[in-house]
Scaffold this active site. Structure first.
Site, PDB file in Angstrom:
ATOM      1  N   ASP A 102       0.863  -1.177   0.000  1.00 45.07           N
ATOM      2  CA  ASP A 102       0.000   0.000   0.000  1.00 45.07           C
ATOM      3  C   ASP A 102       0.906   1.236   0.000  1.00 45.07           C
ATOM      4  OD1 ASP A 102      -1.733  -2.118   0.573  1.00 45.07           O
ATOM      5  OD2 ASP A 102      -3.017  -0.894   1.848  1.00 45.07           O
ATOM      6  N   LYS A 168      -6.906   3.654  -2.908  1.00 45.11           N
ATOM      7  CA  LYS A 168      -7.250   3.569  -1.483  1.00 45.11           C
ATOM      8  C   LYS A 168      -7.483   4.961  -0.918  1.00 45.11           C
ATOM      9  CE  LYS A 168      -5.047   2.023   2.848  1.00 45.11           C
ATOM     10  NZ  LYS A 168      -3.885   1.292   3.409  1.00 45.11           N
ATOM     11  N   LYS A 198     -10.160   0.410  -2.201  1.00 41.86           N
ATOM     12  CA  LYS A 198     -10.025   0.063  -0.780  1.00 41.86           C
ATOM     13  C   LYS A 198     -10.418   1.247   0.085  1.00 41.86           C
ATOM     14  CE  LYS A 198      -6.716  -1.363   2.801  1.00 41.86           C
ATOM     15  NZ  LYS A 198      -5.364  -1.893   3.101  1.00 41.86           N
TER      16      LYS A 198
END
Length: 240
Positions: A102, A168, A198
């Site tokens: 991430d 995300k 996400k």
């Protein structure tokens, strides 16, 4: 696999668990707490655990053979490291056992309109990571609370062009977390056949997790995993 129409009734505790990336990212978290969190992830069979880069090796050892993936964060939490440093951090994480990354995009560069640089940095990391481990998953963190809606949409397009697997919402360490409006915007700004979404930051209850899934999220970053899944089990038992 999530049902086409997402609701409490259509979900099971196992389905909910497999949407969760369990976060173990607090700066003061001890190694023993990380190991305990990994064991919780194995118990509930979540999708992955997301740990600090320094904890990847330990997490991979604990979760080996459990079916729970190990993820970590890159350029966390502000995204200000040079691109080559982010790549080095990513490769080291993969060598230590991570399979999900991430990465925080360079927020200042995005807000400066340096879109080509932002896209190239993401592409550089994606390319290097997938050359190292073709099956690895790369998620790009935007920090939506610091961006305008236009900047969020641009970030979605740049991430997709660069080959990222996910976009995300946030790190959970800035001025805001996942909002339903942001999730809907991100889902509308990406191709569902190419890029997943996400939600992360402030998702502490089962009801909000389900709302995030309904708004377009595929994965949920959460630290209250046990509470969420136990609530799901209890409520399912009550209507059985």
């Amino acid at each position: 696999m999530l049902p086409a129409s997402i609701s409490f009734e259509s979900l099971t505790p196992e389905m909910v668990a497999k949407t969760i990336d369990h976060a173990l990212l607090k700066p003061d978290m001890t190694v023993d707490e990380v190991i305990e969190g990994c064991r919780l992830c194995a118990k509930y069979q979540v999708a992955s655990v997301c740990v600090k880069p320094c904890d990847v090796f330990a997490a991979a050892q604990v979760l080996q053979g459990t079916g729970v993936d190990v993820g970590t964060v890159i350029g966390f939490p502000h995204g200000n490291s040079p691109a080559q440093v982010k790549v080095f951090e990513a490769i080291k994480a993969l060598e230590d056992g991570a399979v999900e990354l991430d990465m925080v995009l360079n927020i200042g560069h995005l807000k400066s309109g340096l879109f080509g640089q932002v896209r190239d940095e993401i592409r550089l990391l994606v390319t290097a990571a997938k050359e190292k481990l073709p099956s690895c998953c790369v998620k790009v963190i935007f920090e939506c609370s610091l961006l305008t809606d236009e900047e969020k949409a641009v970030a979605c397009r740049l991430s997709e062009q660069a080959g990222a697997d996910y976009v995300k919402t946030s790190t959970g360490f800035s001025t805001g977390g996942a909002t339903l409006a942001d999730l809907k915007l991100m889902r509308a700004s990406t191709d569902p056949s190419k890029t997943h979404v996400k939600a992360s930051g402030g998702i502490r209850t089962l009801d909000y997790l389900i709302e995030c899934l309904q708004a377009g999220a595929d994965r949920i970053g959460a630290s209250t995993t046990a509470d969420i899944i136990e609530d799901m089990k209890a409520r399912k038992a009550a209507v059985a």
